[in-house]
Design a protein around this motif. Sequence first.
Motif, short mmCIF file in Angstrom:
data_model
loop_
_atom_site.label_atom_id
_atom_site.label_comp_id
_atom_site.label_asym_id
_atom_site.label_seq_id
_atom_site.Cartn_x
_atom_site.Cartn_y
_atom_site.Cartn_z
N TRP A 134 18.97 -12.89 5.53
CA TRP A 134 18.76 -12.58 6.93
C TRP A 134 18.77 -11.28 6.69
N LEU A 135 19.24 -10.39 5.32
CA LEU A 135 19.92 -9.00 5.94
C LEU A 135 19.48 -8.16 4.75
N GLN A 136 18.68 -8.49 3.66
CA GLN A 136 17.71 -8.39 3.10
C GLN A 136 16.60 -8.77 3.45
N SER A 137 15.03 -7.65 2.57
CA SER A 137 14.09 -8.47 2.63
C SER A 137 13.39 -7.77 1.04
N ALA A 138 12.79 -9.08 0.23
CA ALA A 138 12.15 -9.40 -0.91
C ALA A 138 10.88 -9.39 -0.96
N VAL A 139 9.79 -8.78 -1.54
CA VAL A 139 8.20 -9.12 -1.47
C VAL A 139 7.73 -9.47 -2.45
N ASP A 140 6.94 -10.51 -3.06
CA ASP A 140 5.48 -10.73 -3.59
C ASP A 140 5.07 -9.80 -3.73
N TRP A 141 5.12 -8.84 -4.48
CA TRP A 141 3.90 -7.68 -4.18
C TRP A 141 2.48 -8.27 -4.68
N ASP A 142 1.91 -8.94 -5.25
CA ASP A 142 0.63 -9.68 -6.04
C ASP A 142 0.77 -10.65 -5.49
N ALA A 143 1.24 -11.26 -4.53
CA ALA A 143 0.82 -12.46 -4.08
C ALA A 143 0.56 -11.57 -2.49
N THR A 144 0.82 -11.00 -2.00
CA THR A 144 1.14 -10.11 -0.83
C THR A 144 -0.13 -9.03 -1.13
N ILE A 145 -0.97 -8.56 -1.78
CA ILE A 145 -1.58 -7.67 -2.19
C ILE A 145 -3.17 -8.83 -2.47
N GLY A 146 -3.27 -9.87 -3.39
CA GLY A 146 -3.59 -10.65 -3.53
C GLY A 146 -3.99 -11.46 -2.40
N THR A 149 10.49 -0.49 3.22
CA THR A 149 9.76 -1.31 2.34
C THR A 149 8.82 -1.38 2.84
N SER A 150 7.87 -1.45 4.62
CA SER A 150 6.98 -0.85 5.41
C SER A 150 6.15 -0.12 4.36
N LEU A 151 6.28 1.13 4.38
CA LEU A 151 5.61 2.14 3.49
C LEU A 151 5.32 2.04 2.18
N GLU A 152 6.50 1.19 1.64
CA GLU A 152 5.58 1.19 0.20
C GLU A 152 4.77 -0.15 0.05
N LEU A 153 4.48 -1.29 0.97
CA LEU A 153 3.79 -2.36 1.51
C LEU A 153 2.22 -1.29 1.44
N ILE A 154 2.16 -0.97 2.93
CA ILE A 154 1.33 0.60 3.23
C ILE A 154 0.34 1.17 1.93
N ARG A 155 1.09 1.67 1.35
CA ARG A 155 0.75 2.49 0.04
C ARG A 155 0.13 1.15 -1.11
N ARG A 156 0.84 0.24 -1.49
CA ARG A 156 0.21 -0.62 -2.25
C ARG A 156 -1.22 -1.12 -1.92
N SER A 157 -1.19 -1.36 -0.26
CA SER A 157 -2.79 -1.94 0.42
C SER A 157 -4.08 -0.38 0.12
N VAL A 158 -3.42 0.53 0.71
CA VAL A 158 -4.68 1.67 0.54
C VAL A 158 -4.72 2.10 -0.84
N ASP A 159 -3.75 1.85 -1.84
CA ASP A 159 -4.52 1.43 -2.92
C ASP A 159 -4.97 0.45 -3.26
N ALA A 160 -4.81 -0.56 -3.04
CA ALA A 160 -5.68 -1.82 -4.00
C ALA A 160 -7.55 -1.54 -2.61
N ALA A 161 -7.29 -1.14 -1.79
CA ALA A 161 -8.64 -1.07 -0.82
C ALA A 161 -9.43 -0.17 -1.63
N ARG A 162 -9.03 0.57 -1.82
CA ARG A 162 -9.74 1.43 -2.72
C ARG A 162 -10.79 1.04 -3.92
N ASP A 163 -10.27 0.23 -4.14
CA ASP A 163 -10.94 -0.68 -4.97
C ASP A 163 -12.20 -1.74 -4.89
N VAL A 164 -11.84 -1.86 -3.32
CA VAL A 164 -12.89 -2.98 -2.53
C VAL A 164 -13.84 -1.57 -1.59
N PRO A 165 -15.48 -1.82 -2.29
CA PRO A 165 -16.33 -1.10 -2.03
C PRO A 165 -16.59 -1.77 -0.06
#
Length: 394
Positions: free
Chosen positions: A54-66, A95-111
Amino acid sequence: MALTLKLPTSAGKIESYTLRGTAPVKPAKGVKFNRIAYSAAHVVADPLAAIDPWLQSAVDWDATIGYRQHLWSLGLGVAEAMDTAQRGMGMDWPTSLELIRRSVDAARDVPGALVASGCGTDQLAVEDAKSTADVIRAYEEQMAAIEKLGGRLIVMASRALARVAKSPADYEKVYGRILSQAKQPVILHWLGDMFDPALAGYWGTPDVDAAMDTALGIIGAHASKVDGIKISLLDKDKEIAMRRRLPAGVRMYTGDDFNYAELIAGDGYGTSPNQGRSDALLGIFDAIAPAASAALGELAQGNLERFHAILGPTVPLSRHIFAAPTRFYKTGVVFMAWLNGHQKHFTMVGGQQSTRSFPHLAELFRLADAANLLEQPELAVQRMKTLAAVHGIA
């Protein structure tokens, strides 16, 4: 062999339910859409993180980007770090900015992958906002951080601005400043108070028609900096009225999770195409992604009846997921991802899997089956039986 399980009803009874057994629609490969369609994507929590949920967030980055890669594979864009990703409701700005960073990076690999990211003011505590200058600084900080990553902006509605603004002129001042600095056209975001009570009276008035006038005035004054506006008011008539008044080339991105099928199909009004139909930026597209993709493909080929045949059955499910209290819709979206095998668990950032009752989820399961959205029926039934056992149903 039929798949049957025991589920509760809204009346508190336990009844047997047998799946329909209809295979989900499969989108045709390589079909280009004639609408822009963003799915506001959810995040996958890390259920094994030793935190206080309820106080902290933890994200599974691999599953989220997947999951974002799954959406891109269906031709859908990703609207990143929005309320569907529990922005400001469990997900903080770092955490949202890290999500954005990972998503923008991943998008570069998808035409051809589309990604646009939420730019808000949530690093500024609402109670610390004293003036519009504070709000502008908060927007500018996020704007600079996202553009530095190469991201496109969705300028989100601001709780802080709703608190400090004294008139529509304050909104004009803040949005004028932000839009004048944008490096490329942005999507504006008008989120109704059914999604977030802190946004009541946005644009400086509780009168929706007057608020629309203010928003349209801002768009008209900065049309070259506005790609479109997403409105989430769950009122199709208000959306149609507003899109008919948009400047040529400025898109209406429907955020109406109750009426999206007819709004996307459009009514052909006006001399400018954008005034006669809506594009899409929808949280429900996360939960119904294959059907959304297949329907949009049919629409692009002129098969309007087939478009409605695929998308129409998903509307009752969406209305259930987004039922009041609407802000808890994220639970249903993540539940669908779990049922369909896109994540291993039904756990959410902020512990928000607890915001909906088991009878609500049981009805969601039945509606998902009726809409042909259970991609792996055996797995879905197995997981539903596990959840039923946790709730005392053997």
